[in-house]
Write a protein that holds these residues in place. Structure first.
Motif, PDB file in Angstrom:
ATOM      1  N   GLY A 177       0.832  -1.198   0.000  1.00 50.42           N
ATOM      2  CA  GLY A 177       0.000   0.000   0.000  1.00 50.42           C
ATOM      3  C   GLY A 177       0.862   1.241   0.000  1.00 50.42           C
ATOM      4  N   LEU A 178       0.840   1.978  -1.093  1.00 49.64           N
ATOM      5  CA  LEU A 178       1.725   3.140  -1.249  1.00 49.64           C
ATOM      6  C   LEU A 178       0.936   4.440  -1.284  1.00 49.64           C
ATOM      7  CD1 LEU A 178       4.189   1.558  -3.809  1.00 49.64           C
ATOM      8  CD2 LEU A 178       4.518   1.850  -1.338  1.00 49.64           C
ATOM      9  N   GLY A 179       0.054   4.584  -0.294  1.00 47.18           N
ATOM     10  CA  GLY A 179      -0.495   5.894  -0.002  1.00 47.18           C
ATOM     11  C   GLY A 179       0.523   6.680   0.791  1.00 47.18           C
ATOM     12  N   MET A 180       0.059   7.700   1.513  1.00 51.00           N
ATOM     13  CA  MET A 180       0.983   8.551   2.256  1.00 51.00           C
ATOM     14  C   MET A 180       1.798   7.737   3.254  1.00 51.00           C
ATOM     15  SD  MET A 180       1.870  11.787   2.530  1.00 51.00           S
ATOM     16  CE  MET A 180       3.441  12.029   3.334  1.00 51.00           C
ATOM     17  N   LEU A 181       1.151   6.862   4.012  1.00 47.44           N
ATOM     18  CA  LEU A 181       1.868   6.098   5.024  1.00 47.44           C
ATOM     19  C   LEU A 181       2.860   5.138   4.391  1.00 47.44           C
ATOM     20  CD1 LEU A 181      -0.918   6.970   6.514  1.00 47.44           C
ATOM     21  CD2 LEU A 181      -0.247   5.233   8.173  1.00 47.44           C
ATOM     22  N   GLY A 182       2.451   4.475   3.317  1.00 48.72           N
ATOM     23  CA  GLY A 182       3.339   3.516   2.683  1.00 48.72           C
ATOM     24  C   GLY A 182       4.571   4.161   2.091  1.00 48.72           C
ATOM     25  N   VAL A 198      10.760  -4.255  -0.994  1.00 49.34           N
ATOM     26  CA  VAL A 198       9.798  -4.429  -2.063  1.00 49.34           C
ATOM     27  C   VAL A 198       8.532  -3.665  -1.673  1.00 49.34           C
ATOM     28  CG1 VAL A 198       9.040  -6.649  -1.088  1.00 49.34           C
ATOM     29  CG2 VAL A 198       8.437  -6.055  -3.434  1.00 49.34           C
ATOM     30  N   ALA A 199       8.030  -2.850  -2.590  1.00 47.81           N
ATOM     31  CA  ALA A 199       6.854  -2.019  -2.331  1.00 47.81           C
ATOM     32  C   ALA A 199       5.771  -2.393  -3.334  1.00 47.81           C
ATOM     33  CB  ALA A 199       7.207  -0.541  -2.469  1.00 47.81           C
ATOM     34  N   THR A 200       4.545  -2.611  -2.839  1.00 46.86           N
ATOM     35  CA  THR A 200       3.475  -3.069  -3.713  1.00 46.86           C
ATOM     36  C   THR A 200       2.269  -2.143  -3.645  1.00 46.86           C
ATOM     37  OG1 THR A 200       2.371  -4.493  -2.076  1.00 46.86           O
ATOM     38  CG2 THR A 200       4.201  -5.449  -3.310  1.00 46.86           C
ATOM     39  N   ASP A 201       1.670  -1.929  -4.808  1.00 45.99           N
ATOM     40  CA  ASP A 201       0.454  -1.127  -4.905  1.00 45.99           C
ATOM     41  C   ASP A 201      -0.142  -1.364  -6.298  1.00 45.99           C
ATOM     42  OD1 ASP A 201      -0.711   1.581  -3.309  1.00 45.99           O
ATOM     43  OD2 ASP A 201      -1.227   1.455  -5.437  1.00 45.99           O
ATOM     44  N   PRO A 202      -1.464  -1.439  -6.400  1.00 44.72           N
ATOM     45  CA  PRO A 202      -2.057  -1.631  -7.730  1.00 44.72           C
ATOM     46  C   PRO A 202      -1.943  -0.411  -8.641  1.00 44.72           C
ATOM     47  CG  PRO A 202      -3.769  -1.367  -6.063  1.00 44.72           C
ATOM     48  CD  PRO A 202      -2.474  -1.497  -5.334  1.00 44.72           C
ATOM     49  N   ASP A 203      -1.677   0.767  -8.082  1.00 44.23           N
ATOM     50  CA  ASP A 203      -1.646   2.012  -8.839  1.00 44.23           C
ATOM     51  C   ASP A 203      -0.227   2.289  -9.330  1.00 44.23           C
ATOM     52  OD1 ASP A 203      -1.512   4.788  -9.574  1.00 44.23           O
ATOM     53  OD2 ASP A 203      -3.382   5.123  -8.476  1.00 44.23           O
ATOM     54  N   VAL A 204      -0.060   2.349 -10.644  1.00 43.91           N
ATOM     55  CA  VAL A 204       1.268   2.566 -11.211  1.00 43.91           C
ATOM     56  C   VAL A 204       1.841   3.915 -10.787  1.00 43.91           C
ATOM     57  CG1 VAL A 204       0.362   3.525 -13.377  1.00 43.91           C
ATOM     58  CG2 VAL A 204       2.631   2.464 -13.327  1.00 43.91           C
TER      59      VAL A 204
END
Length: 338
Positions: A177-182, A198-204
């Motif tokens: 989850g790469l919102g603000m906290l991620g 490793v960082a994961t998020d569905p949003d490119v």
């Protein structure tokens, strides 16, 4: 002094501007003239109905301001400060156990009813009444207002999650989850010496924010093995990814699922045989706010602030900001002319 100007949320997409009398301060309380606030994702969840909230109320819990009146030792008029989301009693069982984040009589910035005991409690206003039970931290001059405003929620929560995760030096870390906290968590993990991230998020677009910080930025659902996984996705799928990725002896810290989501199964044999640790973090302790400010002062330049922060709006522009989609992780609310 003139009354405070405040934006009151009346449910759904309805807001109105009003005036609220300034309080007569009691011992250890502060009156803060707000400079900047930011619109957090949880504020959006409240307005959209995803989670319940006091109504009517003054929303907003991230912000920075200047002390205009102080009855607290060590805090002076003119200090630029951030403040904890929670006001705690200090003497209930949870507070005595070092869990003031879950104080039995907790009050929260941006969560209290307009007609209650703390009407001037949200950051979408010209002033904030800081209670005796709130931690405040003075912001050093090198931290800009917009960045500082994130300290009291996003950054401090990440500090609490990293404390639960333990020493990251040389360890492999997954951030889901790469919102603000991620995004903050990726930068903080790198600053704390993580060996591989490793960082994961569905949003490119979100993945692009950490392209220079993570070793791998990818879609969720892949096969990864890590020592520590940090969940900021707010989704069951993100939780499942964090659990599935743990190596033997690994630790998963869940912090994003603060609204109802479908349940996730947990196999006791997997937990026992794998020496796994699964824990959660909600809110944070006072020292985490100091750590958040220190992180922003020392490592804040690691963060890609330009795409993180959207165009600034005035207090009058906040209702429209809630109704419009934005690619930015935070909308900045300029309160200097409020």
């Amino acid at each position: 002094m003139s009354p405070a100007r405040a934006l009151v949320w009346e449910g759904g997409a309805d807001f109105r501007m009003t005036e609220i009398p300034l309080p007569a301060l009691e011992d250890s309380e502060l009156l803060v003239r707000m400079r900047t606030a930011t619109i957090c994702g949880s504020d959006r969840h409240t307005v959209s109905g995803r989670r319940s909230g006091a109504c009517p109320s003054v929303l907003g819990h991230e912000g920075v301001g200047e002390v205009v009146e102080s009855r607290r030792a060590g805090v002076r008029a003119g200090d630029r400060v951030v403040f904890s989301v929670t006001s705690t009693c200090g003497h209930c069982d949870n507070c005595r156990r070092g869990l003031s984040a879950k104080c039995e009589s907790v009050l929260k910035v941006g969560h209290e009813p307009l007609g209650g005991e703390w009407p001037l409690s949200g950051t979408y206003a010209s002033h904030l009444h800081v209670l005796a039970g709130q931690k405040v931290s003075v912001v050093p001059p090198q931290v800009p207002d917009a960045a500082a405003s994130t300290a009291g929620c996003a950054v401090a929560t990440v500090m609490a999650a990293l404390e639960k995760a333990g020493d990251l030096q040389g360890r492999s870390v997954m951030v889901a989850g790469l919102g603000m906290l991620g995004v903050v968590a990726v930068a903080a993990a790198r600053a704390r010496g993580a060996g591989y991230i490793v960082a994961t998020d569905p949003d490119v677009a979100n993945r692009a924010l950490v392209a220079d910080l993570a070793d791998l930025a990818t879609e969720p659902g892949g096969h990864h093995e890590v020592d520590v996984s940090l969940e900021f996705s707010g989704s069951s799928a993100g939780v499942e990814d964090c659990l599935r990725a743990l190596r033997t002896g690994g630790t998963a810290v869940l912090a994003g699922t603060v609204a109802p989501v479908p349940s996730v199964g947990l196999d006791p044999e997997w937990l026992v045989r794998g020496w796994h640790t699964v824990t959660g973090v909600h809110n944070y302790e006072p020292h985490h706010l100091d750590e958040a400010v220190a992180f922003l002062a020392e490592e804040g330049e690691r963060l890609p602030w330009e795409p993180i922060l959207g165009d600034a709006v005035t207090l009058e522009g906040v209702p429209r900001a809630f109704s419009e989609e934005t690619e930015a992780l935070r909308v900045v609310v300029d309160l200097t002319h409020c």
